[in-house]
Design a protein around this motif. Structure first.
Motif, PDB file in Angstrom:
ATOM      1  N   ALA A 147      18.782  18.366   1.663  1.00  0.00           N
ATOM      2  CA  ALA A 147      19.416  17.473   2.330  1.00  0.00           C
ATOM      3  C   ALA A 147      18.678  16.874   3.434  1.00  0.00           C
ATOM      4  CB  ALA A 147      20.760  18.195   2.982  1.00  0.00           C
ATOM      5  N   ILE A 148      17.750  17.586   3.841  1.00  0.00           N
ATOM      6  CA  ILE A 148      16.878  17.082   4.942  1.00  0.00           C
ATOM      7  C   ILE A 148      15.895  15.899   4.357  1.00  0.00           C
ATOM      8  CG2 ILE A 148      14.945  17.618   6.392  1.00  0.00           C
ATOM      9  CD1 ILE A 148      16.221  20.306   7.120  1.00  0.00           C
ATOM     10  N   LEU A 149      15.429  16.499   3.038  1.00  0.00           N
ATOM     11  CA  LEU A 149      14.879  15.532   2.232  1.00  0.00           C
ATOM     12  C   LEU A 149      15.502  14.147   2.151  1.00  0.00           C
ATOM     13  CD1 LEU A 149      12.285  14.578   0.381  1.00  0.00           C
ATOM     14  CD2 LEU A 149      13.440  15.833  -1.660  1.00  0.00           C
ATOM     15  N   PHE A 150      16.853  14.010   1.523  1.00  0.00           N
ATOM     16  CA  PHE A 150      17.428  12.957   1.560  1.00  0.00           C
ATOM     17  C   PHE A 150      17.719  12.131   2.635  1.00  0.00           C
ATOM     18  CE2 PHE A 150      18.039  13.970  -2.966  1.00  0.00           C
ATOM     19  CZ  PHE A 150      18.442  12.832  -3.662  1.00  0.00           C
ATOM     20  N   GLY A 151      17.732  13.229   3.817  1.00  0.00           N
ATOM     21  CA  GLY A 151      18.090  12.391   5.121  1.00  0.00           C
ATOM     22  C   GLY A 151      16.784  11.651   5.560  1.00  0.00           C
ATOM     23  N   ILE A 152      15.511  11.955   5.086  1.00  0.00           N
ATOM     24  CA  ILE A 152      14.198  11.563   5.232  1.00  0.00           C
ATOM     25  C   ILE A 152      14.211  10.211   4.580  1.00  0.00           C
ATOM     26  CG2 ILE A 152      11.722  11.604   4.966  1.00  0.00           C
ATOM     27  CD1 ILE A 152      11.920  14.585   5.509  1.00  0.00           C
ATOM     28  N   LEU A 153      14.668  10.312   3.369  1.00  0.00           N
ATOM     29  CA  LEU A 153      14.728   9.145   2.570  1.00  0.00           C
ATOM     30  C   LEU A 153      15.480   8.056   2.957  1.00  0.00           C
ATOM     31  CD1 LEU A 153      14.684  10.667  -0.864  1.00  0.00           C
ATOM     32  CD2 LEU A 153      12.729   9.532   0.344  1.00  0.00           C
ATOM     33  N   ALA A 181      15.101   3.101   5.760  1.00  0.00           N
ATOM     34  CA  ALA A 181      15.566   2.011   6.487  1.00  0.00           C
ATOM     35  C   ALA A 181      14.477   1.462   7.391  1.00  0.00           C
ATOM     36  CB  ALA A 181      16.786   2.417   7.385  1.00  0.00           C
ATOM     37  N   TRP A 182      13.756   2.557   7.916  1.00  0.00           N
ATOM     38  CA  TRP A 182      12.307   1.961   8.917  1.00  0.00           C
ATOM     39  C   TRP A 182      11.289   1.232   7.875  1.00  0.00           C
ATOM     40  CZ3 TRP A 182      11.575   3.513  14.142  1.00  0.00           C
ATOM     41  CH2 TRP A 182      10.430   3.183  14.598  1.00  0.00           C
ATOM     42  N   LEU A 183      11.094   1.707   6.651  1.00  0.00           N
ATOM     43  CA  LEU A 183      10.228   1.026   6.014  1.00  0.00           C
ATOM     44  C   LEU A 183      10.639  -0.397   5.652  1.00  0.00           C
ATOM     45  CD1 LEU A 183       7.641   1.350   4.193  1.00  0.00           C
ATOM     46  CD2 LEU A 183       9.160   2.663   2.511  1.00  0.00           C
ATOM     47  N   SER A 184      11.983  -0.564   5.321  1.00  0.00           N
ATOM     48  CA  SER A 184      12.111  -1.830   4.783  1.00  0.00           C
ATOM     49  C   SER A 184      12.175  -2.924   5.840  1.00  0.00           C
ATOM     50  CB  SER A 184      13.868  -1.808   4.249  1.00  0.00           C
ATOM     51  OG  SER A 184      14.517  -1.428   5.322  1.00  0.00           O
ATOM     52  N   PHE A 185      12.159  -2.360   7.184  1.00  0.00           N
ATOM     53  CA  PHE A 185      12.138  -3.249   8.325  1.00  0.00           C
ATOM     54  C   PHE A 185      10.692  -3.552   8.664  1.00  0.00           C
ATOM     55  CE2 PHE A 185      11.531  -3.957  13.168  1.00  0.00           C
ATOM     56  CZ  PHE A 185      12.476  -4.896  13.217  1.00  0.00           C
ATOM     57  N   ASN A 192       0.900  -1.261  -0.070  1.00  0.00           N
ATOM     58  CA  ASN A 192      -0.088  -0.161   0.067  1.00  0.00           C
ATOM     59  C   ASN A 192       1.048   1.312   0.181  1.00  0.00           C
ATOM     60  OD1 ASN A 192      -1.427   2.259   0.947  1.00  0.00           O
ATOM     61  ND2 ASN A 192      -2.996   0.693   1.747  1.00  0.00           N
ATOM     62  N   PRO A 193       0.967   2.067  -0.825  1.00  0.00           N
ATOM     63  CA  PRO A 193       1.751   3.428  -1.154  1.00  0.00           C
ATOM     64  C   PRO A 193       1.602   4.161   0.209  1.00  0.00           C
ATOM     65  CG  PRO A 193       0.888   2.737  -3.379  1.00  0.00           C
ATOM     66  CD  PRO A 193      -0.127   1.933  -2.302  1.00  0.00           C
ATOM     67  N   TRP A 194       0.193   4.344   0.337  1.00  0.00           N
ATOM     68  CA  TRP A 194      -0.277   5.302   1.538  1.00  0.00           C
ATOM     69  C   TRP A 194       0.348   4.804   2.794  1.00  0.00           C
ATOM     70  CZ3 TRP A 194      -1.036  10.185   2.190  1.00  0.00           C
ATOM     71  CH2 TRP A 194      -1.599  10.458   3.340  1.00  0.00           C
ATOM     72  N   GLU A 195       0.248   3.556   3.088  1.00  0.00           N
ATOM     73  CA  GLU A 195       0.894   2.874   4.327  1.00  0.00           C
ATOM     74  C   GLU A 195       2.445   3.082   4.137  1.00  0.00           C
ATOM     75  OE1 GLU A 195      -0.604   1.996   7.239  1.00  0.00           O
ATOM     76  OE2 GLU A 195      -2.452   2.596   6.228  1.00  0.00           O
ATOM     77  N   ALA A 196       2.921   2.964   3.126  1.00  0.00           N
ATOM     78  CA  ALA A 196       4.461   3.009   3.153  1.00  0.00           C
ATOM     79  C   ALA A 196       4.870   4.581   3.341  1.00  0.00           C
ATOM     80  CB  ALA A 196       4.861   2.549   1.636  1.00  0.00           C
ATOM     81  N   LEU A 197       4.200   5.335   2.944  1.00  0.00           N
ATOM     82  CA  LEU A 197       4.382   6.841   2.913  1.00  0.00           C
ATOM     83  C   LEU A 197       4.371   7.083   4.720  1.00  0.00           C
ATOM     84  CD1 LEU A 197       5.253   9.542   1.770  1.00  0.00           C
ATOM     85  CD2 LEU A 197       2.858   9.981   1.520  1.00  0.00           C
ATOM     86  N   LYS A 198       3.379   6.660   5.063  1.00  0.00           N
ATOM     87  CA  LYS A 198       3.165   6.891   6.579  1.00  0.00           C
ATOM     88  C   LYS A 198       4.366   6.004   7.352  1.00  0.00           C
ATOM     89  CE  LYS A 198      -1.269   5.516   7.028  1.00  0.00           C
ATOM     90  NZ  LYS A 198      -2.419   5.664   7.736  1.00  0.00           N
ATOM     91  N   LEU A 199       4.613   5.025   6.887  1.00  0.00           N
ATOM     92  CA  LEU A 199       5.643   4.348   7.812  1.00  0.00           C
ATOM     93  C   LEU A 199       6.984   4.962   7.511  1.00  0.00           C
ATOM     94  CD1 LEU A 199       5.069   0.640   7.064  1.00  0.00           C
ATOM     95  CD2 LEU A 199       5.088   1.706   9.429  1.00  0.00           C
ATOM     96  N   MET A 200       7.405   5.508   6.276  1.00  0.00           N
ATOM     97  CA  MET A 200       8.558   6.447   6.222  1.00  0.00           C
ATOM     98  C   MET A 200       8.538   7.414   6.948  1.00  0.00           C
ATOM     99  SD  MET A 200      10.233   7.600   2.529  1.00  0.00           S
ATOM    100  CE  MET A 200      10.684   5.930   1.973  1.00  0.00           C
ATOM    101  N   LEU A 201       7.489   8.315   6.821  1.00  0.00           N
ATOM    102  CA  LEU A 201       7.697   9.452   7.574  1.00  0.00           C
ATOM    103  C   LEU A 201       7.745   9.331   9.242  1.00  0.00           C
ATOM    104  CD1 LEU A 201       4.840  11.736   5.602  1.00  0.00           C
ATOM    105  CD2 LEU A 201       7.715  11.607   5.479  1.00  0.00           C
ATOM    106  N   ARG A 223      16.106  -2.558   0.606  1.00  0.00           N
ATOM    107  CA  ARG A 223      16.827  -1.346   0.399  1.00  0.00           C
ATOM    108  C   ARG A 223      16.921  -0.985  -0.864  1.00  0.00           C
ATOM    109  NH1 ARG A 223      17.486   2.573   3.977  1.00  0.00           N
ATOM    110  NH2 ARG A 223      19.324   2.792   3.179  1.00  0.00           N
ATOM    111  N   GLU A 224      17.159  -1.838  -1.795  1.00  0.00           N
ATOM    112  CA  GLU A 224      17.196  -1.717  -3.250  1.00  0.00           C
ATOM    113  C   GLU A 224      16.159  -0.865  -3.746  1.00  0.00           C
ATOM    114  OE1 GLU A 224      17.864  -4.435  -1.753  1.00  0.00           O
ATOM    115  OE2 GLU A 224      20.010  -4.408  -2.091  1.00  0.00           O
ATOM    116  N   MET A 225      14.803  -1.083  -3.133  1.00  0.00           N
ATOM    117  CA  MET A 225      13.752  -0.320  -3.698  1.00  0.00           C
ATOM    118  C   MET A 225      13.908   1.284  -3.134  1.00  0.00           C
ATOM    119  SD  MET A 225      11.340  -1.616  -5.384  1.00  0.00           S
ATOM    120  CE  MET A 225      10.403  -0.578  -5.009  1.00  0.00           C
ATOM    121  N   ILE A 226      14.440   1.355  -1.944  1.00  0.00           N
ATOM    122  CA  ILE A 226      14.694   2.850  -1.354  1.00  0.00           C
ATOM    123  C   ILE A 226      15.526   3.572  -2.076  1.00  0.00           C
ATOM    124  CG2 ILE A 226      15.373   4.096   0.368  1.00  0.00           C
ATOM    125  CD1 ILE A 226      12.640   2.411   0.894  1.00  0.00           C
TER     126      ILE A 226
END
Length: 367
Positions: free
Chosen positions: A310-316, A321-325, A39-48, A332-335
């Motif tokens: 830089a902050i954007l890439f820090g978020i990514l 890392a949190w999302l792949s867990f 789910n893209p929306w869940e993935a975005l929420k987990l990443m943030l 990590r390759e998807m990230i």
């Protein structure tokens, strides 16, 4: 008139267009996530959530962003003079050597705030020294700066491996690294800054080098837009023939610009070497020199834009890392793919939407 030559307000060039491109990048990234069954929306929420949802997450995000600020500034300074420095990776390696030598020499005798200025100077000098030969080859022999700087990345990495394995290694240890610096050679964490906003830093290595990076942003802004040297650099970057006609010395400006650029890249090492691991290790740069190219381009080579990118890439990085867990299907390759899409849309395709925006703007202003 071509849409490429139509002037647009700064709020469109530096805010609206990047926001549109970034939105497109995340939409395509969401499509990729959906194709693999998540789910893209869940993935975005987990990443943030992983990057910004806790004091620890914010600490890791800003730790990564600090590396990218230094290397982004390094690329931007060179870019303003018409030079494309791809050697920030190698210059950061040598900067780490300088910072480590300062810490190893002083950590027994003085507190960190005395070691810090010497480490800053050593990191900047070693990084600038690694940029000197490519700069001289460009200025005096016409060798392309892109080729020489990228080759020096490999030489710098090999040199660091040799020194850590044969010279700086702790006797009796297998790991190719220096001894751990004492407290006098470590930059303290900024846990008090996170605590001001009600968070806890935890194990995140967010440290004083972030403040040093912000100071460098201000100094670079002053240099580029408020000094005679900065004017000469920008003139050379716009037109070498115009600079020559105005009497601006090409060799001098190229040399000075690349030394400043290399010094900024070298200072990146303060964050991982003195701030995070408290020792010099192999591959501590971890690609930050190359990410700095994307950060500089996304930030339109302006210090404020570089901080935001830089902050954007820090978020990514941290959110990825949190999302792949939490979502094992997103590796990590998807990230890396998502990061690549951000670079593609916000960097390589930054003017893809410009013709449409120009037409809308012209229609609105005529009305």
């Amino acid at each position: 008139m071509s849409t490429a030559s139509v002037p647009l307000p700064n709020w469109i060039n530096y805010a609206l267009l990047p926001l549109i491109n970034l939105t497109l990048a995340f939409l395509v990234s969401g499509l990729v996530v959906w194709i693999i069954g998540e789910n893209p929306w869940e993935a975005l929420k987990l990443m943030l959530e992983g990057a910004l949802g806790s004091g620890e997450g914010i600490g890791f995000t800003l730790f990564y962003a600090t590396n990218f600020i230094f290397t982004g500034l390094s690329v931007a300074v060179a870019y303003h003079a018409g030079l494309f420095n791809i050697g920030s990776e190698g210059q950061a390696y040598l900067g780490g050597l300088g910072a480590a030598l300062a810490a190893l020499a002083l950590d027994h005798y003085v507190p960190w705030y005395v070691t810090m200025p010497f480490a800053i100077m050593a990191a900047a000098l070693f990084g600038a020294a690694w940029a000197f030969i490519p700069a001289w080859l460009q200025a005096k022999r016409g060798s392309h700066i892109v080729i020489t700087t990228i080759m020096f990345n490999f030489i710098g990495a090999a040199l660091m491996v040799y020194l850590l394995v044969n010279v700086l290694i702790v006797p009796g240890k297998m790991a190719p690294e220096t001894r751990t610096f004492l407290e006098g050679g470590q930059l303290p964490k900024l846990d008090w800054l996170i605590a001001m906003f009600g968070g806890k830093l935890g194990p995140a290595p967010f440290n004083v080098s972030f403040l040093i990076a912000l100071v460098m942003c201000v100094l670079v802004w002053i240099l580029i837009w408020r000094t005679k040297l900065g004017f000469e650099m920008r003139t050379l970057g716009i037109s070498r023939s115009a600079a020559a006609y105005a009497g601006i010395p090409y060799v001098k400006i190229v040399m000075i610009t690349m030394l400043i650029s290399g010094g900024l890249a070298g200072m990146m090492a303060l964050n991982p070497v003195l701030g995070a691991s408290a020792r010099l290790q192999v591959e501590f740069v971890a690609g930050a020199g190359f990410v700095g190219i994307a950060v500089s381009l996304m930030g339109r080579n302006h210090p404020l834009g570089i901080v935001l990118a830089a902050i954007l890439f820090g978020i990514l990085y941290q959110g990825g890392a949190w999302l792949s867990f939490d979502m094992p299907n997103i590796t990590r390759e998807m990230i890396v793919v998502i990061q690549g899409l951000v670079i593609l849309f916000a960097g390589a395709l930054e003017f893809m939407c410009r013709p449409m925006i120009v037409r809308i703007y012209q229609t609105m202003t005529k009305a």
